[in-house]
Write a protein that holds these residues in place. Structure first.
Motif, PDB file in Angstrom:
ATOM      1  N   LYS A 284      45.667  40.280  44.578  1.00 41.27           N
ATOM      2  CA  LYS A 284      45.888  39.024  43.849  1.00 41.27           C
ATOM      3  C   LYS A 284      44.661  38.650  43.010  1.00 41.27           C
ATOM      4  CE  LYS A 284      48.953  37.464  47.576  1.00 41.27           C
ATOM      5  NZ  LYS A 284      49.329  36.399  48.528  1.00 41.27           N
ATOM      6  N   SER A 285      43.969  39.667  42.499  1.00 43.24           N
ATOM      7  CA  SER A 285      42.740  39.423  41.724  1.00 43.24           C
ATOM      8  C   SER A 285      43.026  38.871  40.333  1.00 43.24           C
ATOM      9  CB  SER A 285      41.914  40.715  41.608  1.00 43.24           C
ATOM     10  OG  SER A 285      41.479  41.126  42.872  1.00 43.24           O
ATOM     11  N   ASP A 286      44.303  38.803  39.933  1.00 46.54           N
ATOM     12  CA  ASP A 286      44.632  38.194  38.637  1.00 46.54           C
ATOM     13  C   ASP A 286      44.349  36.696  38.644  1.00 46.54           C
ATOM     14  OD1 ASP A 286      46.882  38.596  40.532  1.00 46.54           O
ATOM     15  OD2 ASP A 286      47.903  37.186  39.197  1.00 46.54           O
ATOM     16  N   MET A 287      44.128  36.119  39.846  1.00 41.16           N
ATOM     17  CA  MET A 287      43.791  34.691  39.950  1.00 41.16           C
ATOM     18  C   MET A 287      42.319  34.431  39.613  1.00 41.16           C
ATOM     19  SD  MET A 287      45.802  33.489  43.409  1.00 41.16           S
ATOM     20  CE  MET A 287      44.777  34.473  44.498  1.00 41.16           C
ATOM     21  N   LEU A 288      41.521  35.497  39.538  1.00 44.15           N
ATOM     22  CA  LEU A 288      40.082  35.358  39.317  1.00 44.15           C
ATOM     23  C   LEU A 288      39.734  35.586  37.853  1.00 44.15           C
ATOM     24  CD1 LEU A 288      38.897  37.583  42.320  1.00 44.15           C
ATOM     25  CD2 LEU A 288      39.291  35.104  42.359  1.00 44.15           C
ATOM     26  N   ASP A 289      38.799  34.794  37.326  1.00 43.13           N
ATOM     27  CA  ASP A 289      38.273  35.114  35.998  1.00 43.13           C
ATOM     28  C   ASP A 289      37.089  36.064  36.170  1.00 43.13           C
ATOM     29  OD1 ASP A 289      36.040  33.562  36.770  1.00 43.13           O
ATOM     30  OD2 ASP A 289      36.845  31.757  35.827  1.00 43.13           O
ATOM     31  N   GLU A 290      36.548  36.564  35.083  1.00 37.76           N
ATOM     32  CA  GLU A 290      35.483  37.582  35.159  1.00 37.76           C
ATOM     33  C   GLU A 290      34.250  37.058  35.880  1.00 37.76           C
ATOM     34  OE1 GLU A 290      34.490  39.477  31.508  1.00 37.76           O
ATOM     35  OE2 GLU A 290      36.582  39.875  30.966  1.00 37.76           O
ATOM     36  N   GLU A 291      33.903  35.809  35.621  1.00 37.41           N
ATOM     37  CA  GLU A 291      32.696  35.232  36.225  1.00 37.41           C
ATOM     38  C   GLU A 291      32.835  35.114  37.740  1.00 37.41           C
ATOM     39  OE1 GLU A 291      30.069  31.116  35.929  1.00 37.41           O
ATOM     40  OE2 GLU A 291      31.538  31.567  34.360  1.00 37.41           O
ATOM     41  N   LEU A 292      34.014  34.631  38.196  1.00 38.40           N
ATOM     42  CA  LEU A 292      34.229  34.465  39.627  1.00 38.40           C
ATOM     43  C   LEU A 292      34.307  35.829  40.321  1.00 38.40           C
ATOM     44  CD1 LEU A 292      34.688  32.587  41.985  1.00 38.40           C
ATOM     45  CD2 LEU A 292      37.120  32.453  41.368  1.00 38.40           C
ATOM     46  N   GLU A 295      30.853  37.159  40.756  1.00 39.18           N
ATOM     47  CA  GLU A 295      30.181  36.418  41.823  1.00 39.18           C
ATOM     48  C   GLU A 295      30.644  36.924  43.202  1.00 39.18           C
ATOM     49  OE1 GLU A 295      30.243  31.824  43.215  1.00 39.18           O
ATOM     50  OE2 GLU A 295      30.011  32.122  41.049  1.00 39.18           O
ATOM     51  N   MET A 296      31.965  37.113  43.351  1.00 39.57           N
ATOM     52  CA  MET A 296      32.497  37.626  44.615  1.00 39.57           C
ATOM     53  C   MET A 296      32.018  39.047  44.869  1.00 39.57           C
ATOM     54  SD  MET A 296      36.467  36.290  44.726  1.00 39.57           S
ATOM     55  CE  MET A 296      36.809  37.200  46.217  1.00 39.57           C
ATOM     56  N   ASP A 297      31.915  39.826  43.815  1.00 35.56           N
ATOM     57  CA  ASP A 297      31.474  41.218  43.942  1.00 35.56           C
ATOM     58  C   ASP A 297      30.074  41.294  44.539  1.00 35.56           C
ATOM     59  OD1 ASP A 297      31.811  43.985  43.681  1.00 35.56           O
ATOM     60  OD2 ASP A 297      30.728  43.998  41.783  1.00 35.56           O
ATOM     61  N   GLU A 298      29.186  40.394  44.108  1.00 34.68           N
ATOM     62  CA  GLU A 298      27.814  40.370  44.639  1.00 34.68           C
ATOM     63  C   GLU A 298      27.809  40.076  46.137  1.00 34.68           C
ATOM     64  OE1 GLU A 298      24.826  41.145  43.270  1.00 34.68           O
ATOM     65  OE2 GLU A 298      26.094  41.886  41.629  1.00 34.68           O
ATOM     66  N   GLU A 299      28.677  39.142  46.557  1.00 36.26           N
ATOM     67  CA  GLU A 299      28.777  38.806  47.984  1.00 36.26           C
ATOM     68  C   GLU A 299      29.347  39.974  48.789  1.00 36.26           C
ATOM     69  OE1 GLU A 299      27.882  36.022  49.745  1.00 36.26           O
ATOM     70  OE2 GLU A 299      26.824  35.439  47.914  1.00 36.26           O
ATOM     71  N   LEU A 300      30.386  40.603  48.219  1.00 34.93           N
ATOM     72  CA  LEU A 300      31.074  41.675  48.953  1.00 34.93           C
ATOM     73  C   LEU A 300      30.202  42.921  49.099  1.00 34.93           C
ATOM     74  CD1 LEU A 300      34.666  41.338  47.440  1.00 34.93           C
ATOM     75  CD2 LEU A 300      33.936  40.710  49.737  1.00 34.93           C
ATOM     76  N   LYS A 301      29.269  43.118  48.161  1.00 36.92           N
ATOM     77  CA  LYS A 301      28.364  44.274  48.274  1.00 36.92           C
ATOM     78  C   LYS A 301      27.556  44.198  49.566  1.00 36.92           C
ATOM     79  CE  LYS A 301      27.785  45.395  43.378  1.00 36.92           C
ATOM     80  NZ  LYS A 301      26.928  45.214  42.174  1.00 36.92           N
ATOM     81  N   LYS A 302      27.222  42.978  49.979  1.00 34.57           N
ATOM     82  CA  LYS A 302      26.482  42.800  51.234  1.00 34.57           C
ATOM     83  C   LYS A 302      27.422  42.979  52.434  1.00 34.57           C
ATOM     84  CE  LYS A 302      23.956  39.162  48.812  1.00 34.57           C
ATOM     85  NZ  LYS A 302      23.796  37.701  48.752  1.00 34.57           N
ATOM     86  N   ASP A 303      28.643  42.421  52.316  1.00 34.43           N
ATOM     87  CA  ASP A 303      29.575  42.430  53.438  1.00 34.43           C
ATOM     88  C   ASP A 303      30.205  43.802  53.685  1.00 34.43           C
ATOM     89  OD1 ASP A 303      29.110  39.757  53.833  1.00 34.43           O
ATOM     90  OD2 ASP A 303      30.876  39.087  52.702  1.00 34.43           O
ATOM     91  N   PHE A 304      30.400  44.573  52.604  1.00 38.40           N
ATOM     92  CA  PHE A 304      31.112  45.844  52.722  1.00 38.40           C
ATOM     93  C   PHE A 304      30.241  47.038  52.350  1.00 38.40           C
ATOM     94  CE2 PHE A 304      34.642  42.851  52.378  1.00 38.40           C
ATOM     95  CZ  PHE A 304      35.460  43.276  53.415  1.00 38.40           C
ATOM     96  N   LEU A 310      37.562  47.459  46.316  1.00 34.85           N
ATOM     97  CA  LEU A 310      37.797  47.265  44.883  1.00 34.85           C
ATOM     98  C   LEU A 310      38.788  46.133  44.693  1.00 34.85           C
ATOM     99  CD1 LEU A 310      40.084  50.101  43.453  1.00 34.85           C
ATOM    100  CD2 LEU A 310      39.902  49.572  45.858  1.00 34.85           C
ATOM    101  N   PHE A 311      38.769  45.550  43.497  1.00 37.77           N
ATOM    102  CA  PHE A 311      39.667  44.454  43.148  1.00 37.77           C
ATOM    103  C   PHE A 311      40.917  45.027  42.487  1.00 37.77           C
ATOM    104  CE2 PHE A 311      35.489  42.511  43.295  1.00 37.77           C
ATOM    105  CZ  PHE A 311      35.730  41.296  43.928  1.00 37.77           C
TER     106      PHE A 311
END
Length: 333
Positions: A284-292, A295-304, A310-311
């Protein structure tokens, strides 16, 4: 195949054939005064044989026929003629079928290859004819052995679907939508939990006419390993998959926590499942804009750091080719 036609758990009764009786015939011919014993052996009783069939996907046929009985062996006759063996009964099942004794719950065998045959109930042995019992002190035995009885068993058939990739996620994570986007399968899709009640299979067409099988497994809830929700009725289907694709929606409050809950349910059910290759798709990544998304990608790099992610969006087709590429690499490692 409609959902109602997908049957993955049935109980059947099987009975093998009795062995034929040996003959106690004594040879009597015009010019042979004392021909002696010449009774033949009885024939073997028919077996009940379970056979793998790659063209079957479900145990649906057992809804209408649950009792199987093999033929009895024929009796022996004169001139040491052995009776004919009883007719074997073949029961065709889909690949991935597990056969258990219903009463003891003991695992008897699994069928995983096309044409593979296993005897579920052995036919009785034919009795020996009287010529076997001739001796120096008993020249004309007038008795023969009866055949032994067949076996009667109650069996439980469980189907664990054979798929390359299994979709794992909470209810309403978008698994059925992804299956319909990647394959020609048409699963039921709706905006409520547990829309999918049975596994759905689809074939993913990849580059250069290659393909792999994707299975949409009904959603996991916390406590599924203890039987909550649909419990063991769907967790067993994941055991056969080579790769596990964890699907977590982008609007989840805590993506890593949701992944850990799913992983923990698999661990409690069967720790060996954690040895499989894993990949996480943020649906459901179509709900996200590029900026968000950045931002989530930076967080997920630490978590995963321990598992690739991938989105994707099944609706807009975003990231689906990249997902297929990653799955193909994992399948062929």
């Amino acid at each position: 195949m409609t959902e109602g036609n997908f049957v993955d758990y049935v109980k059947i009764d099987v009975v093998s054939g009795k062995g034929g009786q040996g003959s106690a015939h004594l040879r009597r011919e015009k010019f042979v005064a004392k021909g002696g014993p010449d009774g033949g052996d009885g024939g073997r009783g028919g077996h009940v044989i379970i056979r793998g069939n790659k063209n079957l996907w479900t145990l649906f046929s057992f809804k209408f026929k649950r009792h199987f009985k093999a033929g009895h062996g024929e009796h022996g006759s004169k001139s040491r003629s052995t009776g004919a063996a009883g007719a074997d009964v073949y029961i065709d099942v889909p690949l991935g079928t597990v056969v258990r004794d219903t009463e003891t719950k003991q695992l008897l065998f699994e069928i995983t290859e096309d044409g593979e045959e296993k005897i579920a109930a052995e036919g009785g042995l034919g009795g020996l004819g009287n010529w076997h019992f001739k001796s120096a002190t008993n020249q004309t035995p007038r008795y023969a052995q009866p055949g032994t009885g067949g076996e009667e068993k109650k069996l439980t058939l469980e189907l664990k679907v054979l798929a390359d990739v299994g979709l794992v996620g909470f209810p309403n994570a978008g698994k059925s939508t992804l299956l319909s986007a990647l394959t020609a399968a048409k699963p039921k899709i709706a905006d409520y939990e547990f829309t999918t009640l049975k596994p759905n299979l689809g074939i993913v067409q990849y580059r250069d006419f290659r393909s792999f099988v994707l299975a949409d497994i009904p959603g996991i809830i916390e406590g599924a390993a203890e039987g909550k929700g649909l419990g063991h009725y769907f967790l067993r289907h994941i055991e056969r998959n080579a790769v596990l694709l964890f699907l977590i929606p982008a609007d989840s409050p805590d993506i890593r926590k949701e992944y850990e809950i799913l992983l923990n349910e698999l661990r409690k059910y069967n720790p060996e499942m954690l040895d499989k290759s894993r990949i996480v798709a943020i649906s459901k990544s179509d709900m996200l804009d590029e900026e968000l998304m950045a931002e989530m990608d930076e967080e997920l790099k630490k978590d995963f750091s321990d598992v690739p992610y991938l989105f994707i969006s099944s609706v807009s087709q975003f990231g689906l080719q990249k997902l297929k590429d990653k799955l193909w690499v994992l399948l062929n490692e």
